[in-house]
Design an enzyme around this catalytic site. Structure first.
Site, PDB file in Angstrom:
ATOM      1  N   LYS A   1       0.838  -1.204   0.000  1.00 58.06           N
ATOM      2  CA  LYS A   1       0.000   0.000   0.000  1.00 58.06           C
ATOM      3  C   LYS A   1       0.870   1.250   0.000  1.00 58.06           C
ATOM      4  O   LYS A   1       0.579   2.213  -0.693  1.00 58.06           O
ATOM      5  CB  LYS A   1      -0.949  -0.013   1.195  1.00 58.06           C
ATOM      6  CG  LYS A   1      -2.020  -1.070   1.011  1.00 58.06           C
ATOM      7  CD  LYS A   1      -3.222  -0.877   1.901  1.00 58.06           C
ATOM      8  CE  LYS A   1      -4.308  -1.861   1.473  1.00 58.06           C
ATOM      9  NZ  LYS A   1      -4.639  -2.834   2.509  1.00 58.06           N
TER      10      LYS A   1
ATOM     11  N   LYS B   1      -7.937 -11.944 -10.702  1.00 58.46           N
ATOM     12  CA  LYS B   1      -8.690 -12.345  -9.511  1.00 58.46           C
ATOM     13  C   LYS B   1      -9.815 -11.329  -9.230  1.00 58.46           C
ATOM     14  O   LYS B   1      -9.587 -10.123  -9.315  1.00 58.46           O
ATOM     15  CB  LYS B   1      -7.721 -12.380  -8.321  1.00 58.46           C
ATOM     16  CG  LYS B   1      -8.395 -12.740  -7.026  1.00 58.46           C
ATOM     17  CD  LYS B   1      -7.446 -12.643  -5.846  1.00 58.46           C
ATOM     18  CE  LYS B   1      -8.280 -12.820  -4.596  1.00 58.46           C
ATOM     19  NZ  LYS B   1      -7.620 -12.639  -3.366  1.00 58.46           N
TER      20      LYS B   1
ATOM     21  N   LYS C   1     -12.707  -6.195  -5.392  1.00 53.92           N
ATOM     22  CA  LYS C   1     -13.324  -4.874  -5.418  1.00 53.92           C
ATOM     23  C   LYS C   1     -12.349  -3.824  -5.964  1.00 53.92           C
ATOM     24  O   LYS C   1     -12.729  -2.955  -6.726  1.00 53.92           O
ATOM     25  CB  LYS C   1     -13.753  -4.520  -3.996  1.00 53.92           C
ATOM     26  CG  LYS C   1     -14.581  -3.289  -3.959  1.00 53.92           C
ATOM     27  CD  LYS C   1     -15.844  -3.464  -3.163  1.00 53.92           C
ATOM     28  CE  LYS C   1     -16.778  -2.373  -3.611  1.00 53.92           C
ATOM     29  NZ  LYS C   1     -17.664  -1.835  -2.702  1.00 53.92           N
TER      30      LYS C   1
END
Ligand code: TRP
Length: 323
Positions: free
Chosen positions: A110, A189, A192
């Protein structure tokens, strides 16, 4: 044996969530003692807080219940309803080396993506360890992406037990290597964050749009096609019996198959498959008192276990200061 799992309230569940995780949880509860919760504290690290977090939490709870999670047989609650977990997080923070957290891939990824990390994101694995240890979980089924977080939880448990005496069950991961990765509409995959989902509880128009958006190749209609290389086939297979799947594979190989027709049929299949759950979910969301009562009752059951663990932790660490 106690199995524990948490799922973040991410808005709407998609068929990837269902086939990779929720369906398994729901089947588990027949055989094992299942503890399952909606990880709304974890979701604070990524969701807009306020109304969005609240409504996503209600929707996730109603969704999981409608799909078959049985609140009588299992223990099902919302993470923040058992505050002991935040106390344990703090205690565990004090025996978690910085380096252990700095090495976590999901945090590093991240940061690498440019997300300006706050302390919540950094401490995410400690909160997750607290979830697992507070309820003395034997097994934690997780996807590969959570494997390292589970190792962190084990390390912390072992360290606490060494420093203060046997207190926590050291959890065993259950990493299903062969859980089929459910592909999204673009073949990656389903996730969201990739925007490639087929939602479980959307309206039919949205479902149609998502299914019609499944990427297929440009083989001409007449030409034979290879089902094993087709993303549409992989998704459709989830909703087909073995015979039906074989039939469809043959239609692929024979040539003359129109992807558009497979997609149209798939829309109906998915719609029918989730129809009973959709109704149940609507009913639960329309009766918030009932939903809240179910969750409060679940939190009560979870807290019975949590209170025992935290009592022991307080005693051993000296937070309980009287004798
Ligand atoms: N981090 C998990 C995920 O994003 C959710 C989670 C939170 C969890 N606490 C947990 C999973 C404890 C298993 C056990 O998927």
């Amino acid at each position: 044996m106690r199995v524990l799992s948490g799922i973040q309230p991410s808005g709407s569940f998609h068929i990837g969530n269902y086939f990779a995780m929720m369906k398994k949880m729901i089947e588990y509860q027949e055989k094992q003692e299942l503890f399952a919760f909606i990880a709304n504290l974890h979701a604070m690290t990524s969701l807009p807080r306020g109304d969005v977090l609240a409504s996503y939490t209600r929707e996730a709870a109603a969704g999981f219940l409608s799909l078959g999670l049985d609140p009588e047989q299992s223990v099902f609650w919302v993470q923040s309803d058992v505050l002991e977990v935040t106390e344990l997080t703090w205690v565990l923070s004090n025996l978690t080396p910085m380096g252990l957290l700095e090495r976590c891939h999901s945090y590093k990824d991240k940061v690498a993506k440019g997300i300006v990390a706050n302390h919540g994101l950094f401490a995410y694995p400690v909160l997750m360890a607290a979830d697992i240890l507070l309820y003395q979980s034997d097994r934690v089924p997780v996807g590969k992406d959570q494997k390292q977080h589970l190792e962190v939880a084990r390390d912390i448990a072992i360290k606490f037990n060494n420093d203060f005496g046997e207190t926590f069950v050291v959890p065993e991961p259950e990493i299903d290597e062969d859980v089929a990765i459910i592909p999204g509409t673009d073949g990656q995959k389903m996730s969201k964050s990739y925007g490639n989902c087929i939602e479980i509880f959307c309206d039919k128009k949205t479902l149609k749009k998502q299914v019609m958006g499944i990427v297929t190749d440009s083989t001409p209609v007449e030409a034979p096609k290879d089902p094993d290389k087709c993303n549409l086939f992989a998704i459709a297979s989830l909703f087909l019996s073995r015979d039906e799947k074989e039939d469809l594979a043959q239609r692929y190989r024979a040539g003359g198959l129109k992807y558009g027709e497979v997609k149209k049929d798939l829309v109906e299949r998915i719609w029918e498959f989730f129809a009973p759950y959709r109704e149940k979910r609507e009913a639960l969301l329309a009766d918030q008192d009932r939903l809240h009562a179910i969750l409060k009752q679940g939190a009560g059951k979870a807290r019975d276990v949590a209170a025992r663990t935290i009592g022991e932790v307080r005693k051993r660490t000296g937070l309980r200061y009287w004798v």
